[in-house]
Each structure stands twice: as C-alpha cells, then as structure tokens.
Design a protein around this motif. Structure first.
Motif, PDB file in Angstrom:
ATOM      1  N   GLN A  31      43.896 -20.531  26.215  1.00 28.02           N
ATOM      2  CA  GLN A  31      42.854 -19.984  25.341  1.00 28.02           C
ATOM      3  C   GLN A  31      41.787 -19.232  25.997  1.00 28.02           C
ATOM      4  O   GLN A  31      40.904 -18.693  25.448  1.00 28.02           O
ATOM      5  CB  GLN A  31      42.529 -21.212  24.703  1.00 28.02           C
ATOM      6  N   LEU A  32      41.264 -19.641  27.203  1.00 26.25           N
ATOM      7  CA  LEU A  32      40.173 -19.315  27.868  1.00 26.25           C
ATOM      8  C   LEU A  32      40.228 -18.087  29.111  1.00 26.25           C
ATOM      9  O   LEU A  32      39.084 -17.644  29.477  1.00 26.25           O
ATOM     10  CB  LEU A  32      39.165 -20.470  28.292  1.00 26.25           C
ATOM     11  N   ALA A  33      41.478 -17.953  29.496  1.00 26.30           N
ATOM     12  CA  ALA A  33      41.431 -16.867  30.716  1.00 26.30           C
ATOM     13  C   ALA A  33      41.062 -15.627  30.467  1.00 26.30           C
ATOM     14  O   ALA A  33      40.443 -14.939  31.497  1.00 26.30           O
ATOM     15  CB  ALA A  33      43.024 -17.138  31.051  1.00 26.30           C
ATOM     16  N   ASN A  34      41.195 -15.090  29.300  1.00 26.92           N
ATOM     17  CA  ASN A  34      40.716 -13.573  29.090  1.00 26.92           C
ATOM     18  C   ASN A  34      39.292 -13.577  28.670  1.00 26.92           C
ATOM     19  O   ASN A  34      38.877 -12.402  28.127  1.00 26.92           O
ATOM     20  CB  ASN A  34      41.558 -13.149  28.202  1.00 26.92           C
ATOM     21  N   ARG A  35      38.546 -14.581  28.663  1.00 31.82           N
ATOM     22  CA  ARG A  35      37.294 -14.646  28.194  1.00 31.82           C
ATOM     23  C   ARG A  35      36.215 -14.667  29.522  1.00 31.82           C
ATOM     24  O   ARG A  35      36.679 -14.869  30.494  1.00 31.82           O
ATOM     25  CB  ARG A  35      36.778 -15.903  27.488  1.00 31.82           C
ATOM     26  N   SER A  36      34.953 -14.632  29.266  1.00 35.20           N
ATOM     27  CA  SER A  36      33.968 -14.604  30.553  1.00 35.20           C
ATOM     28  C   SER A  36      34.174 -16.102  30.939  1.00 35.20           C
ATOM     29  O   SER A  36      34.718 -16.927  30.574  1.00 35.20           O
ATOM     30  CB  SER A  36      32.578 -14.776  29.983  1.00 35.20           C
ATOM     31  N   SER A  37      33.666 -16.228  32.480  1.00 39.97           N
ATOM     32  CA  SER A  37      33.908 -16.844  33.337  1.00 39.97           C
ATOM     33  C   SER A  37      32.908 -18.369  32.820  1.00 39.97           C
ATOM     34  O   SER A  37      33.168 -19.290  33.216  1.00 39.97           O
ATOM     35  CB  SER A  37      33.546 -16.662  34.821  1.00 39.97           C
ATOM     36  N   SER A  38      31.930 -17.889  31.917  1.00 39.97           N
ATOM     37  CA  SER A  38      31.046 -19.098  31.495  1.00 39.97           C
ATOM     38  C   SER A  38      31.830 -19.780  30.347  1.00 39.97           C
ATOM     39  O   SER A  38      31.165 -20.763  29.737  1.00 39.97           O
ATOM     40  CB  SER A  38      29.644 -18.481  30.852  1.00 39.97           C
ATOM     41  N   SER A  39      32.863 -19.085  29.822  1.00 43.90           N
ATOM     42  CA  SER A  39      33.342 -19.541  28.475  1.00 43.90           C
ATOM     43  C   SER A  39      33.880 -21.386  28.762  1.00 43.90           C
ATOM     44  O   SER A  39      34.012 -22.011  27.767  1.00 43.90           O
ATOM     45  CB  SER A  39      34.409 -18.876  28.021  1.00 43.90           C
ATOM     46  N   PHE A  40      34.470 -21.709  29.864  1.00 41.71           N
ATOM     47  CA  PHE A  40      35.089 -22.845  30.369  1.00 41.71           C
ATOM     48  C   PHE A  40      34.108 -23.668  30.441  1.00 41.71           C
ATOM     49  O   PHE A  40      34.515 -24.847  30.851  1.00 41.71           O
ATOM     50  CB  PHE A  40      36.380 -22.748  30.981  1.00 41.71           C
ATOM     51  N   THR A  41      33.133 -23.426  30.547  1.00 40.97           N
ATOM     52  CA  THR A  41      31.946 -24.675  31.162  1.00 40.97           C
ATOM     53  C   THR A  41      31.683 -25.443  30.151  1.00 40.97           C
ATOM     54  O   THR A  41      31.615 -26.638  30.370  1.00 40.97           O
ATOM     55  CB  THR A  41      30.682 -23.692  31.451  1.00 40.97           C
ATOM     56  N   PHE A  42      31.467 -25.030  28.779  1.00 36.35           N
ATOM     57  CA  PHE A  42      31.188 -25.821  27.605  1.00 36.35           C
ATOM     58  C   PHE A  42      32.605 -26.665  27.441  1.00 36.35           C
ATOM     59  O   PHE A  42      32.527 -27.785  26.804  1.00 36.35           O
ATOM     60  CB  PHE A  42      30.681 -25.290  26.431  1.00 36.35           C
ATOM     61  N   ALA A  43      33.725 -26.039  27.664  1.00 37.31           N
ATOM     62  CA  ALA A  43      35.069 -26.475  27.462  1.00 37.31           C
ATOM     63  C   ALA A  43      35.094 -27.843  28.179  1.00 37.31           C
ATOM     64  O   ALA A  43      35.691 -28.901  27.834  1.00 37.31           O
ATOM     65  CB  ALA A  43      36.242 -25.588  27.574  1.00 37.31           C
ATOM     66  N   ILE A  44      34.957 -27.588  29.525  1.00 35.90           N
ATOM     67  CA  ILE A  44      35.207 -28.784  30.588  1.00 35.90           C
ATOM     68  C   ILE A  44      34.215 -29.870  30.099  1.00 35.90           C
ATOM     69  O   ILE A  44      34.600 -31.062  30.194  1.00 35.90           O
ATOM     70  CB  ILE A  44      34.942 -28.216  31.868  1.00 35.90           C
ATOM     71  N   THR A  45      33.031 -29.336  29.607  1.00 38.36           N
ATOM     72  CA  THR A  45      31.883 -30.559  29.283  1.00 38.36           C
ATOM     73  C   THR A  45      32.651 -31.364  28.259  1.00 38.36           C
ATOM     74  O   THR A  45      32.412 -32.530  27.817  1.00 38.36           O
ATOM     75  CB  THR A  45      30.739 -29.903  28.942  1.00 38.36           C
ATOM     76  N   ALA A  46      33.279 -30.595  27.250  1.00 42.53           N
ATOM     77  CA  ALA A  46      33.817 -31.326  26.073  1.00 42.53           C
ATOM     78  C   ALA A  46      34.900 -32.198  26.284  1.00 42.53           C
ATOM     79  O   ALA A  46      35.186 -33.295  26.003  1.00 42.53           O
ATOM     80  CB  ALA A  46      34.321 -30.298  25.067  1.00 42.53           C
ATOM     81  N   PHE A  47      35.684 -31.776  27.366  1.00 39.77           N
ATOM     82  CA  PHE A  47      36.890 -32.470  27.925  1.00 39.77           C
ATOM     83  C   PHE A  47      36.439 -33.686  28.620  1.00 39.77           C
ATOM     84  O   PHE A  47      37.062 -34.847  28.766  1.00 39.77           O
ATOM     85  CB  PHE A  47      37.839 -31.679  28.704  1.00 39.77           C
ATOM     86  N   ARG A  48      35.173 -33.566  29.232  1.00 32.84           N
ATOM     87  CA  ARG A  48      34.823 -34.883  29.962  1.00 32.84           C
ATOM     88  C   ARG A  48      34.325 -36.005  29.001  1.00 32.84           C
ATOM     89  O   ARG A  48      34.422 -36.964  29.334  1.00 32.84           O
ATOM     90  CB  ARG A  48      33.427 -34.554  30.770  1.00 32.84           C
ATOM     91  N   ALA A  49      33.781 -35.626  27.858  1.00 30.29           N
ATOM     92  CA  ALA A  49      33.394 -36.494  26.743  1.00 30.29           C
ATOM     93  C   ALA A  49      34.487 -37.008  26.011  1.00 30.29           C
ATOM     94  O   ALA A  49      34.562 -38.305  25.928  1.00 30.29           O
ATOM     95  CB  ALA A  49      32.489 -35.656  25.776  1.00 30.29           C
ATOM     96  N   LEU A  50      35.516 -36.190  25.966  1.00 36.62           N
ATOM     97  CA  LEU A  50      36.888 -36.462  25.201  1.00 36.62           C
ATOM     98  C   LEU A  50      37.498 -37.582  26.309  1.00 36.62           C
ATOM     99  O   LEU A  50      38.154 -38.544  25.997  1.00 36.62           O
ATOM    100  CB  LEU A  50      37.738 -35.379  24.862  1.00 36.62           C
ATOM    101  N   ASP A  51      37.626 -37.430  27.816  1.00 33.93           N
ATOM    102  CA  ASP A  51      38.246 -38.192  28.508  1.00 33.93           C
ATOM    103  C   ASP A  51      37.500 -39.665  28.631  1.00 33.93           C
ATOM    104  O   ASP A  51      38.083 -40.656  28.702  1.00 33.93           O
ATOM    105  CB  ASP A  51      38.044 -37.485  29.974  1.00 33.93           C
ATOM    106  N   ARG A  52      36.185 -39.449  28.481  1.00 36.07           N
ATOM    107  CA  ARG A  52      35.347 -40.849  28.422  1.00 36.07           C
ATOM    108  C   ARG A  52      35.735 -41.674  27.153  1.00 36.07           C
ATOM    109  O   ARG A  52      36.158 -42.869  27.329  1.00 36.07           O
ATOM    110  CB  ARG A  52      33.966 -40.557  28.444  1.00 36.07           C
ATOM    111  N   SER A  53      36.024 -40.945  26.151  1.00 39.05           N
ATOM    112  CA  SER A  53      36.034 -41.783  24.751  1.00 39.05           C
ATOM    113  C   SER A  53      37.652 -42.224  24.964  1.00 39.05           C
ATOM    114  O   SER A  53      37.978 -43.351  24.376  1.00 39.05           O
ATOM    115  CB  SER A  53      36.182 -40.587  23.780  1.00 39.05           C
ATOM    116  N   ILE A  54      38.848 -41.485  25.522  1.00 38.36           N
ATOM    117  CA  ILE A  54      39.955 -41.854  25.429  1.00 38.36           C
ATOM    118  C   ILE A  54      40.247 -43.439  26.407  1.00 38.36           C
ATOM    119  O   ILE A  54      40.860 -44.223  26.262  1.00 38.36           O
ATOM    120  CB  ILE A  54      40.873 -40.934  25.991  1.00 38.36           C
ATOM    121  N   GLN A  55      39.420 -43.162  27.531  1.00 36.57           N
ATOM    122  CA  GLN A  55      39.534 -44.125  28.511  1.00 36.57           C
ATOM    123  C   GLN A  55      38.724 -45.485  27.861  1.00 36.57           C
ATOM    124  O   GLN A  55      39.208 -46.506  28.090  1.00 36.57           O
ATOM    125  CB  GLN A  55      38.473 -43.846  29.710  1.00 36.57           C
TER     126      GLN A  55
END
Length: 690
Positions: free
Chosen positions: A93-117
């Motif tokens: 979903q993010l490979a063809n976008r700017s390199s800054s686009s996945f910065t917020f996605a990783i932040t979101a995944f980190r929060a989701l990872d903590r919630s799942i744990q």
C-alpha cells in the motif's frame, strides 16, 4: 479416550485464510522495494529503491523501515501475529508513495502491537473495536499535546482495510480514530513559553549567526552561514533550500523604480513551485550569500558536467590533468587527487576503506639503494572514484528534473570532513545534506560535533544551538506581529492552506496587548468603543489605553481584556455578548468559529420561532434573545469580511442587552423601593427590576 476437536467458526477461518493469502502475495509476488528484499527481516533498508526513483530523501541519507518498537521503548520486534501483516501492508500500500508516508504507519502499528499484547490476542483476526480503541489511547499517551492526528488517521485506514478485505472475525463498522478536541492554545503560561522557546531561535543564537556570517573563513563555515542567511530571508523548509537551482535569482523592476530580488523555490507539502520575493532589507545579504555559495560549489558542478559527458572517466582538476597519462600513481599523487592530509597513513586508510589494491614499483633510496614502494594503478583509482557517483546520476531531483550540475548546493565530496586543505575531493562531488547543516548548528552536540559558532570563535563553550525549522517559525511570528494577512503569510511560507499558519504563530500576550492599546482612539485601527476616547480626559492617551486594556488572553473568537485580578468572568464565557471582548481581523480560525456560532444561533432562532407557532410559554423571550445574537454575529462577520477593514484591526463589541452579575446587582440595588426603571450606561432593559 476421544480427542477434543476445536471448532473454529467459518467466518474466522475465512479471515485467517484471507490474511495468510495477503501476506503470501506481498512476500512472494510483489517486487516493491526490490525483488531481493528480505521480507522476514525486522529492518528494511530501502535507500536503493528510493534512490532509483530519484527521491531526495535517499540522497540526504539512508531510508529504513523498522518493524519494531522504538529503541527507547526497548526495540522489541512486533508480535508474530502482526509482523507479517504490517510488512505486507507497507509493501503493497505504501511502496509507491513518499518515503515519509510509512513513518506514521509504523507509529500506528506500534500502538496496535502494544494493544494486541495487552489483550493477549493469539491471532490478528480477533482484532475488534476494543483493540483499536486501546491503540488510539496509546497514540494519544505518547504525544505532548494529547493527540496524534496523523498516525491516528493511518490507524483508521488500517482498520478499514482489514475490515473491507475480510481480515477480521468481528466487523469493525468503519472504525475511525476518535480525535480529541484540543483546547485553544493560550498566549500565556508556562506551556506557551515552552512552545515559544522550543520553536523560536534565541536572540543570542541569531546575533551569533550574524557575526559568524561575517567572520567565517573556512569553506564549510562560509557555506553554512550563507545557507542560514537565505533561510533568514524567507520562511522555507530545509528540503526546499536543498533543492534550489543554481540560477534561482529573479530580479524585477517595480513601478516605484526599485529593483526587487526574488528566489525560485520548489514547493512541497501540496504547495506549488513559486517565486519568493525577498524583503529589500535582506536583498543584499542574500545576493552576497549566493555569491559565496557559488564560489565554493562551482567546482562541484564542473565535475558533474564532466561526468555527464564522460560517465566512466575520472575527472581531474586542471592542476592534476598531467596524471591522466600515468599508469601508476604514488601515494603522494593519490593524496593530491583525493585532497587527503599529506600523510601516507591517511592515504592507506582511505584506500583500505575503498578496498583499492596496491601495486609496487622500484624506487631509488639514498641509503638503501633500490627499494620496492607501494603504488596504485590509475585504473583502480579511476574505477573506485567513478563508482562514487550518486544513484540516479545525473538527476538530483526527479520530480523537477533538476540535475546535479544545476543544483546550487552541489559540493566537492568530503567538504565537511577533516581532510586536506578543507576544500574537499577535487575529483568527485556530493550534495549538502541535512545533517551537515544540523550538526553545524548544534543538533549533534552529544556526538561532539563542533558548531559553526565554535569554529569561528564566537561560542567557545558550545552553549549556542538552533534548528533549521526555527527560522520558519521566527519569520512567521514576525509576519503575524506585523499584521500581514493570513493569505499573504501562507503564500510567503509556501503553504496550501491558511489554517496551517496557526502552528507558527508565537506572538506573546504582551505583544497582543500592545497592539490593542495602539488601536485605542485610532479609527484606522479600531472599530467600536475602542475607537472613541472621551474628550477632556485628565490623562494621556497611553495612560487611558493602559486602563482600558489592562491585559488580554485568548478566546475561541479573539481576545478578552477583562481584568481578572478584580473579578472572575461574570459572563459565563458568553464572549460574543461581552463588551470586554476584542476580535482581531485576520487571525486564522477565529472567523470560522464566529461563522459556526452564527449558524448555531440561526438554528436556535428557528427552533424558538417554531415554539412560538406552537404557543409554547415564554418562547417570545427566546426569539428576542436569539434574534439579537444573530444580528450581532451578522454585523461582526460583515466587518470581518469587509475588504476595506485592514487585517489586524481590533473590533470591540458594542453595548448589548446582556449584563454581568455585578451590573445586574447594581440594577437591583438602584431599583429597590422605586417604581421607576433605571438604566446602566450602554444598557437597555424591558422592565424595572423589583
């Protein structure tokens, strides 16, 4: 003994199958970030991928994606049930976008990872709204302002993506990030002062920067101070400065006979490319800065033009052209080519780093006679240095078609290193990177980098530092204080929307009070009672202004000048009905809130009129109250939208039919025991109070 067979609902089994198929497709069939990508790794280095696309971020440093918690939070890898999906989502979903686009996605995944744990989920398909609500709480808890709209919005996109593609067992019902409504940021208190100090350069650092501009001698110091001089002339982002073309000046003769200087800037964050006109007071400084930069960077552009014509041959400056005819080079000749320190140890270290093979030649020694000494084949040196050409050469910025030979900030390679005479490699070039400027301004103090202030002898103790984005905040605050219109500030700053101006406004409450006091008695700057000063006052205008405007604090619609040292707010925050409320035209967000208040008042008026039609008791009084509010807001909006009223004008509300607690008490006291109606100045009442 019979075995227990767990029964899995078909919906859940289908979700597990859909998720597994999605991850397998991203891992085995997609080639984004390169077919050789190690999908299972926790760290993806995608610098080469973005370099091949000519992306500027890849030229300023490495571009990496970390599928783990932050280092300061332990750096723990994502849970297995989340890791594969996170990688598949980023790749697909993010490979063809700017390199800054996945910065917020990783932040979101980190929060989701903590919630799942925390909830102990064994599978990602068990995620429901509760899991995402907890992830939203984690995001909010990790920000100073109590909200993270950027990462939160991506978290909502991820939730809807999982729901729409059947990756979850329970429907998420179009889950969205629950934003918290931020309170209006005030202009007083420790929070405001902290924000102002953090985002604005200190006066000491600005003064030192001016001194360094005149004192710098070394090429890298001259370059840094010249770049910062340009940034002090226009509120631009550092990435836009790094993308300036060498022919960026525009000179234009205006109707007043004066010649004005402008610079061609590359837009970013939704703004188009534009010409930025420089203030006349800074024009000569910018011209001088550009001339200094070109003196240092001209050799680098000459190298780039050579390599455009001869991509496999080594460029040699005029003083070293005779070396092209030699097959074997001595170590002394190599340190001239690479501009290394005149020391064989430095040459050997440089060669070991480049894995350049040695050869040996026979030389005559005054004591030992003929000996074998180390040397290098010219072809090996040529191959190594030509191999240093940046990825994507000759294009520096693919989006704008800017070549390295056209870039203002192309520099000799190694200019910011400690080699030779400080002028860098005479045979290869690079571009100024963000960390070159950041370290010179004191952003890498922990690593021991010397700042430009230390190098020129202004700050021997290393106390001064600043960030490049502080110049943008500083210039925007100066524009706000000068009552420049919000449209002009947004255009000057290269913004797509005027609402973004608010984050860069750090005008203090004292400065606001001063501006309002200056408007007292001045019909050109004020509308309403502030413009009228009673005649024959036994005090000066300045003294009267200090009495009329003792203080000011921010409200949703403007500023309150009530003196809270005498009484608390007696209007219950009904600011738009209060005579001690000031609206200042041109402040972003304020007029929009007045418009919303008008719409709400009109709705209330319509309901009250309907109640009158239904013969509800007391509805006539509500109609009168709402009608007065609507009329006042319409008058206020007409003034705010009037083009003849200048931005920065202070608008004070006139007398209303409402009154404060103390005024009401005074009316009660005056009317006690009388049958006559008593009016306060500027007030009207329907009947006498008894």
């Amino acid at each position: 003994m019979s075995s227990v067979i767990p029964l899995i609902p078909r919906v859940k089994a289908d979700a597990e199958g859909n998720l597994s198929a999605f991850i397998a497709h991203a891992r085995d069939e997609l080639t984004a970030f390169g077919a050789e990508l190690d999908f299972e790794a926790e760290l993806w280095d995608v610098t080469k991928y973005y370099s091949n696309k000519g992306h500027r971020d890849a030229k300023q440093g490495t571009v990496t994606i970390h599928f783990c918690q932050r280092i300061k939070d332990g750096g723990t890898p994502f849970l297995p049930q989340l890791s594969g999906f996170a990688k598949a989502y980023v790749r697909s979903q993010l490979a063809n976008r700017s390199s800054s686009s996945f910065t917020f996605a990783i932040t979101a995944f980190r929060a989701l990872d903590r919630s799942i744990q925390e909830h102990g989920l064994a599978s990602l398909v068990d995620c429901d709204a509760t899991i995402f609500n907890r992830a939203a709480e984690v995001l909010r808890s990790r920000t100073i302002i109590g909200d993270n709209e950027s990462a939160g919005a991506i978290l909502g996109v991820i939730a809807r993506f999982m729901d729409e593609n059947g990756f979850v067992y329970a429907p998420l019902h179009n889950w969205r990030y629950p934003r918290t409504r931020r309170a209006a940021r005030g202009k007083i208190g420790p929070d405001f002062e902290r924000r102002r100090r953090d985002r604005m350069p200190s006066p000491e650092a600005l003064n030192a920067l001016a001194q360094a501009f005149h004192s710098a001698v070394e090429p890298r110091d001259v370059l840094i101070t010249s770049i910062t001089a340009i940034m002090c002339s226009a509120p631009e982002r550092i990435n836009e400065v790094l993308a300036l073309p060498v022919d960026c000046e525009v000179e234009q003769l205006a109707n007043d006979g004066r010649k004005y200087l402008g610079l061609r800037w590359a837009g970013s964050k939704g703004a188009a490319d534009h010409i930025k006109w420089i203030l006349p007071g800074m024009a000569d400084v910018v011209r001088d800065a550009l001339a200094r930069i070109r003196r240092i960077t001209d050799p680098a552009r000459a190298m780039a033009r050579w390599y455009e014509r001869h991509p496999t041959k080594l460029y040699l400056p005029p003083k070293l052209k005779h070396l092209r005819d030699k097959e074997i080079l001595t170590l002394e000749e190599i340190w001239e080519i690479a501009n290394l320190s005149p020391c064989k140890r430095a040459v050997r270290s440089w060669m070991r780093g480049g894995k350049i093979p040695y050869t040996y030649i026979t030389a005559s020694h005054p004591i030992q006679g003929e000996i074998q000494i180390q040397a290098v084949r010219f072809a090996d040196i040529e191959q190594f240095i030509v191999g240093m050409l940046p990825a994507g050469f000759p294009i520096y910025d693919e989006g704008r078609g800017l070549k390295y030979s056209e870039a203002l900030l192309a520099i000799p390679e190694g200019l910011f290193g400690n080699r030779g005479d400080g002028s860098g490699n005479g045979c290869m070039f690079e571009v100024v990177k963000y960390h070159h400027i950041g370290c010179a301004l004191g952003q890498n103090r922990r690593a021991g980098s010397a700042t430009v202030f230390e190098r020129v002898g202004i700050d021997p103790e290393g106390k001064l530092s600043m960030r490049t984005h502080q110049f943008r905040h500083w210039l925007n605050t100066l524009a706000q204080g000068a009552n420049l219109s919000q449209v002009d500030i947004a255009t000057w700053s290269g913004r797509a929307h005027i609402h973004q101006n608010t984050a860069y406004d750090h005008v203090t409450s004292e400065e606001i009070v001063t501006k309002i006091r200056e408007a007292v008695g001045n019909h050109a700057k004020a509308i309403g009672p502030l413009a009228e000063i009673p005649k024959n006052l036994p005090l000066t205008r300045a003294e009267f202004a200090s009495m009329a405007v003792p203080t000011a604090h921010v409200t949703l619609y403007g500023f309150c000048i009530h003196d809270f040292t005498s009484t608390p707010c007696e209007m219950f925050r009904k600011c738009l009905d209060c005579r001690e409320h000031i609206c200042v035209k041109g402040i972003p967000g304020k007029m929009e809130r007045v418009q919303l208040a008008l719409e709400a008042a009109r709705e209330s008026l319509a309901k009250a009129r309907k109640a009158v039609g239904d013969e509800a008791y007391g509805a006539e009084d509500w109609v009168a109250a709402h009608l007065a509010t609507v009329e006042r807001l319409e008058q206020l909006l007409s003034i705010l939208n009037d083009p003849s009223v200048a931005d920065g004008a202070a608008i004070q509300l006139t007398s209303t039919n409402t009154f404060s607690l103390s005024e009401g008490a005074l009316l009660d006291r005056l009317n006690v025991g009388t049958n006559r109606q008593v009016h306060l100045p500027g007030k009207t009442t329907k009947k006498a109070l008894s």
